[in-house]
Scaffold this motif. Structure first.
Motif, PDB file in Angstrom:
ATOM      1  N   LEU A 218      -0.063 -11.471   3.765  1.00 54.86           N
ATOM      2  CA  LEU A 218      -0.869 -10.585   2.923  1.00 54.86           C
ATOM      3  C   LEU A 218      -0.037 -10.165   1.719  1.00 54.86           C
ATOM      4  CD1 LEU A 218      -2.477  -8.286   5.653  1.00 54.86           C
ATOM      5  CD2 LEU A 218      -3.518 -10.248   4.503  1.00 54.86           C
ATOM      6  N   HIS A 219      -0.608 -10.301   0.542  1.00 54.78           N
ATOM      7  CA  HIS A 219       0.083  -9.952  -0.697  1.00 54.78           C
ATOM      8  C   HIS A 219      -0.697  -8.855  -1.409  1.00 54.78           C
ATOM      9  CE1 HIS A 219       2.727 -13.557  -0.572  1.00 54.78           C
ATOM     10  NE2 HIS A 219       1.687 -14.082   0.064  1.00 54.78           N
ATOM     11  N   THR A 220      -0.034  -7.739  -1.664  1.00 54.68           N
ATOM     12  CA  THR A 220      -0.681  -6.654  -2.394  1.00 54.68           C
ATOM     13  C   THR A 220      -0.928  -7.067  -3.842  1.00 54.68           C
ATOM     14  OG1 THR A 220       0.345  -4.959  -1.013  1.00 54.68           O
ATOM     15  CG2 THR A 220      -0.392  -4.277  -3.196  1.00 54.68           C
ATOM     16  N   LEU A 221      -2.119  -6.756  -4.338  1.00 54.58           N
ATOM     17  CA  LEU A 221      -2.413  -6.951  -5.762  1.00 54.58           C
ATOM     18  C   LEU A 221      -2.178  -5.607  -6.446  1.00 54.58           C
ATOM     19  CD1 LEU A 221      -5.610  -9.216  -5.575  1.00 54.58           C
ATOM     20  CD2 LEU A 221      -3.195  -9.882  -5.750  1.00 54.58           C
ATOM     21  N   PRO A 222      -1.019  -5.435  -7.057  1.00 56.14           N
ATOM     22  CA  PRO A 222      -0.601  -4.101  -7.500  1.00 56.14           C
ATOM     23  C   PRO A 222      -1.448  -3.517  -8.621  1.00 56.14           C
ATOM     24  CG  PRO A 222       0.930  -5.781  -8.298  1.00 56.14           C
ATOM     25  CD  PRO A 222       0.008  -6.467  -7.344  1.00 56.14           C
ATOM     26  N   GLU A 223      -2.185  -4.354  -9.331  1.00 62.15           N
ATOM     27  CA  GLU A 223      -2.980  -3.852 -10.459  1.00 62.15           C
ATOM     28  C   GLU A 223      -4.026  -2.825 -10.037  1.00 62.15           C
ATOM     29  OE1 GLU A 223      -1.824  -8.148 -11.402  1.00 62.15           O
ATOM     30  OE2 GLU A 223      -2.412  -6.977  -9.653  1.00 62.15           O
ATOM     31  N   PHE A 224      -4.385  -2.830  -8.749  1.00 71.17           N
ATOM     32  CA  PHE A 224      -5.470  -1.964  -8.280  1.00 71.17           C
ATOM     33  C   PHE A 224      -4.975  -0.695  -7.586  1.00 71.17           C
ATOM     34  CE2 PHE A 224      -6.971  -6.301  -8.554  1.00 71.17           C
ATOM     35  CZ  PHE A 224      -8.061  -6.138  -9.392  1.00 71.17           C
ATOM     36  N   GLY A 225      -3.661  -0.536  -7.510  1.00 70.85           N
ATOM     37  CA  GLY A 225      -3.111   0.704  -6.979  1.00 70.85           C
ATOM     38  C   GLY A 225      -3.273   0.839  -5.476  1.00 70.85           C
ATOM     39  N   HIS A 226      -3.120   2.096  -5.002  1.00 69.05           N
ATOM     40  CA  HIS A 226      -3.128   2.383  -3.577  1.00 69.05           C
ATOM     41  C   HIS A 226      -4.109   3.511  -3.270  1.00 69.05           C
ATOM     42  CE1 HIS A 226       0.610   0.162  -4.025  1.00 69.05           C
ATOM     43  NE2 HIS A 226       0.605  -0.029  -2.713  1.00 69.05           N
ATOM     44  N   ARG A 227      -4.537   3.537  -2.037  1.00 68.12           N
ATOM     45  CA  ARG A 227      -5.402   4.618  -1.570  1.00 68.12           C
ATOM     46  C   ARG A 227      -4.568   5.858  -1.268  1.00 68.12           C
ATOM     47  NH1 ARG A 227      -9.424   2.471   2.934  1.00 68.12           N
ATOM     48  NH2 ARG A 227      -7.507   2.446   4.163  1.00 68.12           N
ATOM     49  N   ALA A 228      -5.246   6.932  -0.931  1.00 72.36           N
ATOM     50  CA  ALA A 228      -4.553   8.190  -0.648  1.00 72.36           C
ATOM     51  C   ALA A 228      -3.606   8.063   0.531  1.00 72.36           C
ATOM     52  CB  ALA A 228      -5.580   9.292  -0.396  1.00 72.36           C
ATOM     53  N   ASP A 229      -3.918   7.171   1.475  1.00 72.54           N
ATOM     54  CA  ASP A 229      -3.045   7.004   2.640  1.00 72.54           C
ATOM     55  C   ASP A 229      -1.879   6.063   2.370  1.00 72.54           C
ATOM     56  OD1 ASP A 229      -4.259   4.534   2.545  1.00 72.54           O
ATOM     57  OD2 ASP A 229      -5.221   4.667   4.509  1.00 72.54           O
ATOM     58  N   GLY A 230      -1.758   5.573   1.134  1.00 71.93           N
ATOM     59  CA  GLY A 230      -0.655   4.687   0.764  1.00 71.93           C
ATOM     60  C   GLY A 230      -0.962   3.219   0.899  1.00 71.93           C
ATOM     61  N   GLY A 231      -2.070   2.859   1.523  1.00 72.72           N
ATOM     62  CA  GLY A 231      -2.433   1.457   1.676  1.00 72.72           C
ATOM     63  C   GLY A 231      -2.957   0.864   0.380  1.00 72.72           C
TER      64      GLY A 231
END
Length: 252
Positions: A218-231
């Protein structure tokens, strides 16, 4: 939700009372002006991630629709790109749209069912965007087995997944309501129109990919940021076929 160039409510109602294939044939001329098309921001982010994970030679866009994913593949594949979809109407629109020309990979369009792909193991990369809601959970094992069958050793199957909305959010209840309406519709009307936003659950998907013989990252797509829980809000699933990539003879 829709631009002036998009379908009317009446047109959407006719589509929703058709089969999936016929519905998309009807929607095809206006599909790119609906929220159902994958946003350009997601396409750009996936293309950037795949560019870092390559190189790739031959790519397949699974359930290609009007060809947005084909354009992603054309940026990261050096030799050929194929779009496959079972809607003749969507493929007609895809063929007419501008795509990379001379100097880019060869582009081909094939009408076919993702559950019975008409290809040999000829691809290094398969992508799909926004199509999985059209498959029931019980169909995932067969679907993923089909994808694996068309990939060369070391090939990858990539698609973005959005973090599901929380039950406290309006988005959760909007999707819940949509799925409920579709279930009622399919209980009382034939042919069915399979489109469920909440049926494609990441945990189940990862399990089925592993059972089909993939190794998964799984690769995070950083352009979309994170949710409040950090995910992460959006991730790229990259499922690989074990083995070293096979080099093709020169000139192919």
């Amino acid at each position: 939700m829709f631009s002036p160039e998009g379908p009317s409510l009446r047109e959407l109602a006719v589509q929703a009372l058709s089969s999936v294939e016929r519905g998309y044939d009807l929607l095809a001329p206006k599909f790119d002006h609906t929220p159902f098309r994958t946003p350009d921001s997601v396409l750009e982010s996936v293309a950037a991630a795949l560019d870092r994970l390559g190189p790739f030679e031959d790519g397949l866009d699974l359930c290609c629709g009007t060809g947005a994913g084909v354009d992603v593949l054309a940026r990261v594949c050096g030799r050929s790109v194929t779009g496959v979809d079972f809607s003749a109407g969507m493929l007609d629109v895809a063929r007419q749209a501008p795509h990379p020309g001379p100097g880019g990979p060869r582009i081909a369009w094939v009408r076919g069912d993702a559950r019975a792909l008409p290809f040999a193991p000829a691809f290094d990369l398969v992508v799909s965007f926004g199509a999985f809601g059209h498959f029931l959970p019980r169909e995932l094992p067969g679907l993923f087995t089909q994808v694996r069958s068309v990939l060369r050793p070391g090939g990858g199957f990539a698609f973005p997944v959005l973090a599901p909305p929380r039950p406290s959010s309006p988005g959760y209840w909007m999707l819940f309501g949509f799925d409920t309406v579709m279930r009622v519709r399919n209980a009382v009307w034939r042919p069915p129109f399979v489109m469920y936003y909440r049926a494609f659950r990441l945990g189940r998907v990862l399990d089925e990919l592993a059972r089909a013989g993939f190794t998964v990252d799984l690769h995070t797509l950083p352009e979309f940021g994170h949710r409040a829980d950090g995910g992460p809000r959006v991730r790229l699933v990259l499922a690989r076929v074990p083995g070293a990539p096979v080099s093709s003879p020169p000139g192919l």
